[in-house]
Design a protein around this motif. Sequence first.
Motif, mmCIF file in Angstrom:
data_model
loop_
_atom_site.group_PDB
_atom_site.id
_atom_site.type_symbol
_atom_site.label_atom_id
_atom_site.label_comp_id
_atom_site.label_asym_id
_atom_site.label_seq_id
_atom_site.Cartn_x
_atom_site.Cartn_y
_atom_site.Cartn_z
ATOM 1 N N LEU A 133 36.935 44.693 52.704
ATOM 2 C CA LEU A 133 37.724 43.555 52.216
ATOM 3 C C LEU A 133 36.768 42.509 51.673
ATOM 4 O O LEU A 133 35.791 42.128 52.343
ATOM 5 C CB LEU A 133 38.557 42.979 53.357
ATOM 6 N N ARG A 134 37.045 42.047 50.449
ATOM 7 C CA ARG A 134 36.162 41.086 49.778
ATOM 8 C C ARG A 134 37.010 40.130 48.959
ATOM 9 O O ARG A 134 37.937 40.546 48.255
ATOM 10 C CB ARG A 134 35.187 41.817 48.855
ATOM 11 N N ALA A 135 36.686 38.829 49.033
ATOM 12 C CA ALA A 135 37.393 37.812 48.243
ATOM 13 C C ALA A 135 36.429 36.675 47.939
ATOM 14 O O ALA A 135 36.500 35.598 48.535
ATOM 15 C CB ALA A 135 38.625 37.309 48.982
ATOM 16 N N VAL A 136 35.530 36.911 47.007
ATOM 17 C CA VAL A 136 34.516 35.923 46.644
ATOM 18 C C VAL A 136 35.066 34.914 45.636
ATOM 19 O O VAL A 136 34.725 33.731 45.667
ATOM 20 C CB VAL A 136 33.268 36.638 46.073
ATOM 21 N N ASN A 137 35.935 35.377 44.738
ATOM 22 C CA ASN A 137 36.429 34.534 43.643
ATOM 23 C C ASN A 137 37.641 33.726 44.082
ATOM 24 O O ASN A 137 38.625 34.281 44.581
ATOM 25 C CB ASN A 137 36.785 35.421 42.452
ATOM 26 N N PHE A 138 37.579 32.407 43.854
ATOM 27 C CA PHE A 138 38.654 31.529 44.309
ATOM 28 C C PHE A 138 39.180 30.610 43.204
ATOM 29 O O PHE A 138 40.022 29.753 43.458
ATOM 30 C CB PHE A 138 38.195 30.687 45.509
ATOM 31 N N GLU A 139 38.687 30.775 41.974
ATOM 32 C CA GLU A 139 39.185 29.994 40.846
ATOM 33 C C GLU A 139 39.830 30.925 39.835
ATOM 34 O O GLU A 139 39.374 32.057 39.632
ATOM 35 C CB GLU A 139 38.040 29.211 40.183
ATOM 36 N N ASN A 140 40.887 30.442 39.192
ATOM 37 C CA ASN A 140 41.594 31.253 38.198
ATOM 38 C C ASN A 140 40.648 31.753 37.113
ATOM 39 O O ASN A 140 39.698 31.080 36.723
ATOM 40 C CB ASN A 140 42.701 30.428 37.533
ATOM 41 N N ASN A 141 40.948 32.943 36.621
ATOM 42 C CA ASN A 141 40.252 33.559 35.490
ATOM 43 C C ASN A 141 38.762 33.785 35.758
ATOM 44 O O ASN A 141 37.944 33.767 34.841
ATOM 45 C CB ASN A 141 40.471 32.742 34.205
#
Length: 216
Positions: free
Chosen positions: A71-79
């Motif tokens: 499980l990975r979620a590094v990106n937190f800004e749109n686009n």
Amino acid sequence: MEKTLHVPYIADLDFLNTDAIFNRLESSGERHTIEEINWKDRFPYHPLTTFTIAHSDRYIYINFFVRCNYLRAVNFENNTPVDEDSCVGLFVETPGDGNYLSFFINCIGTINAAKCKDGNILEQVSDDKIARISVLPSCGKRPFEEIEGLFTWDILAAIPMEVLGIEYKGEPLELKGNFYKCATGTSQPHFVSWSPIHSANPDFYHPESFGKIVLD
């Protein structure tokens, strides 16, 4: 053979709370599995992924469910490149002009959306339009580096038909599109789809692979 998905009409979805939407999708929505491993020799990993879908007069509701090992979620800004994270996706062809919209949503609900034609991105969808898409991620919304284990997560999204450039008028509306599961930046990169993709290299920008999506 072209795949076909019939999306049921549920009139009261827009007026329900979140728990009731989950229940209505579970009882009356259409469920499918994302299981086409298109580049099996290089990317054989296949996390269990399903989606349950329905529509109201103004929104398409879709709940993605995933079981995976990383499980990975590094990106937190749109686009930003959310396809590198634990991610699901939906591409929908805009009727009449040959363009389609791509939506990638990572497990914390960050969205990358673009207007595309053939295999090319024409322009990103604006933040204002993305903000009109309601997303509820079971993982919360705080970013995190990759973790290993056995995880289940889901994403509930309500996409306004106006954002897709369509209008439902009470009669069946035929679209084309595809659904995806990917995570290109994890320890088990994968490119899995609902409708099979026939190309030499792994990417999802192949509108000729789209299936038929009918809003009943």
